[in-house]
Enzyme design. Sequence first.
Site, PDB file in Angstrom:
ATOM      1  N   GLY A 113      23.079   3.488   2.678  1.00 12.11           N
ATOM      2  CA  GLY A 113      24.464   3.969   2.759  1.00 12.11           C
ATOM      3  C   GLY A 113      25.348   2.994   3.532  1.00 12.11           C
TER       4      GLY A 113
ATOM      5  N   LYS B 228      10.833   0.933 -10.632  1.00  9.03           N
ATOM      6  CA  LYS B 228      11.034   0.940  -9.177  1.00  9.03           C
ATOM      7  C   LYS B 228       9.954   1.783  -8.494  1.00  9.03           C
ATOM      8  CE  LYS B 228      13.146  -0.079  -5.385  1.00  9.03           C
ATOM      9  NZ  LYS B 228      14.031   0.685  -4.619  1.00  9.03           N
TER      10      LYS B 228
ATOM     11  N   ASN C 202      14.682   6.201  -3.695  1.00  6.66           N
ATOM     12  CA  ASN C 202      13.374   5.761  -4.167  1.00  6.66           C
ATOM     13  C   ASN C 202      12.640   6.972  -4.732  1.00  6.66           C
ATOM     14  OD1 ASN C 202      13.452   3.026  -3.464  1.00  6.66           O
ATOM     15  ND2 ASN C 202      12.701   3.413  -1.387  1.00  6.66           N
TER      16      ASN C 202
ATOM     17  N   GLU D  16       9.034   8.650   2.463  1.00 12.49           N
ATOM     18  CA  GLU D  16       9.276   9.085   1.077  1.00 12.49           C
ATOM     19  C   GLU D  16       7.977   9.156   0.270  1.00 12.49           C
ATOM     20  OE1 GLU D  16      13.593   7.476  -0.090  1.00 12.49           O
ATOM     21  OE2 GLU D  16      12.215   5.883   0.460  1.00 12.49           O
TER      22      GLU D  16
ATOM     23  N   SER E 223      10.838   0.000   3.579  1.00 11.94           N
ATOM     24  CA  SER E 223      11.505   1.171   4.159  1.00 11.94           C
ATOM     25  C   SER E 223      10.471   2.145   4.734  1.00 11.94           C
ATOM     26  CB  SER E 223      12.371   1.855   3.104  1.00 11.94           C
ATOM     27  OG  SER E 223      11.610   2.131   1.958  1.00 11.94           O
TER      28      SER E 223
ATOM     29  N   ASN F   3       5.162  -0.052  -0.542  1.00 14.98           N
ATOM     30  CA  ASN F   3       5.548   0.722   0.648  1.00 14.98           C
ATOM     31  C   ASN F   3       4.366   1.293   1.440  1.00 14.98           C
ATOM     32  OD1 ASN F   3       7.912   0.095  -0.668  1.00 14.98           O
ATOM     33  ND2 ASN F   3       8.930   1.994  -0.143  1.00 14.98           N
TER      34      ASN F   3
END
Length: 295
Positions: free
Chosen positions: A12, A180, A100, A258, A246, A188
């Site tokens: 963001g 993705k 994601n 996530e 991330s 990740n």
Amino acid sequence: MNIGIIGLGSTGLLLSAFLRKQGHTITCYVRREEQKESLNKNGIYLLPYQHTSYIKAEDISNIQEHDLYIICVKQPQLFAVLDQLEKALSPHIPILFLQNGMSHIDRAQTLINPIFIGVLDHGAKRVNDYTVEHTGKGIIRIGSIKDEYFQLLENMVDCLSSDAFPIYVEKDWEQILRHKLIVNAVINPLTAILNVRNGEIVSNVHIHRLAYAICQEACDVLDMDPVLMWRKVLDVVERTSKNMSSMLQDIRLQKETEIDSITGYLLSKAKTGMPNTEFVYHAIKAKELGGVEDD
Ligand code: PAF
């Protein structure tokens, strides 16, 4: 355009800074009063360019009308935020989701607004409530869930894209999400469990081996070409080799990751065993529960 950006984590902040730099009017919606005050006072400070973008920050409960809403909150907070926003968002205004994983799609499809789904592969690191570092230049790809809004999407992307911050329209939004998803499912969890930067996926032979196995498992489930996808993973690893993923950043900040919307989503679709994927899923869940404090 007059844009409302919801959720001011690394994505963001990065997006708000670049879009403001291009002359768009940006209102940033946040949940914490402290972040709101900090953004209104300092603007968004973009590293390494040392550029400040002045924007307006508002509490998420005070949502106003804009030409476009961009939702940047991460998956673990997304459903609660959507429940809160649903009544406040005008139904004709387009909403762009930039998350994601894939577990948000069913919920996004319940909204009556024009819904656009995007993926972003920039490297971004949140330094503090108003500072973000652009650690790897990438692109944003966006598709429209409904064909009837494709022209609207093209007009919007024409208006938002620039050389410094390229955005592309994609016809097959599910395909870009699957690509993705696989990249995130490989990079990740491994980087977060092993506490390494993305580049170690190729430079460390053992991690390379695990990454390859996870890529094969993910391609089996999603029926994707494993050769093409492994090439894609390697390309992202190369472009973001110095970055912390991330998920590694979330683990270090002791935040919920996530994992459910990335690896958990793949496991929920699996018809056969996925031993490597299952292992990293539980390893990340275990790390989320915490461990021994450093001395
Ligand atoms: O989630 C992330 O960190 C990013 O999507 C990516 C592409 C893996 C680069 O770090």
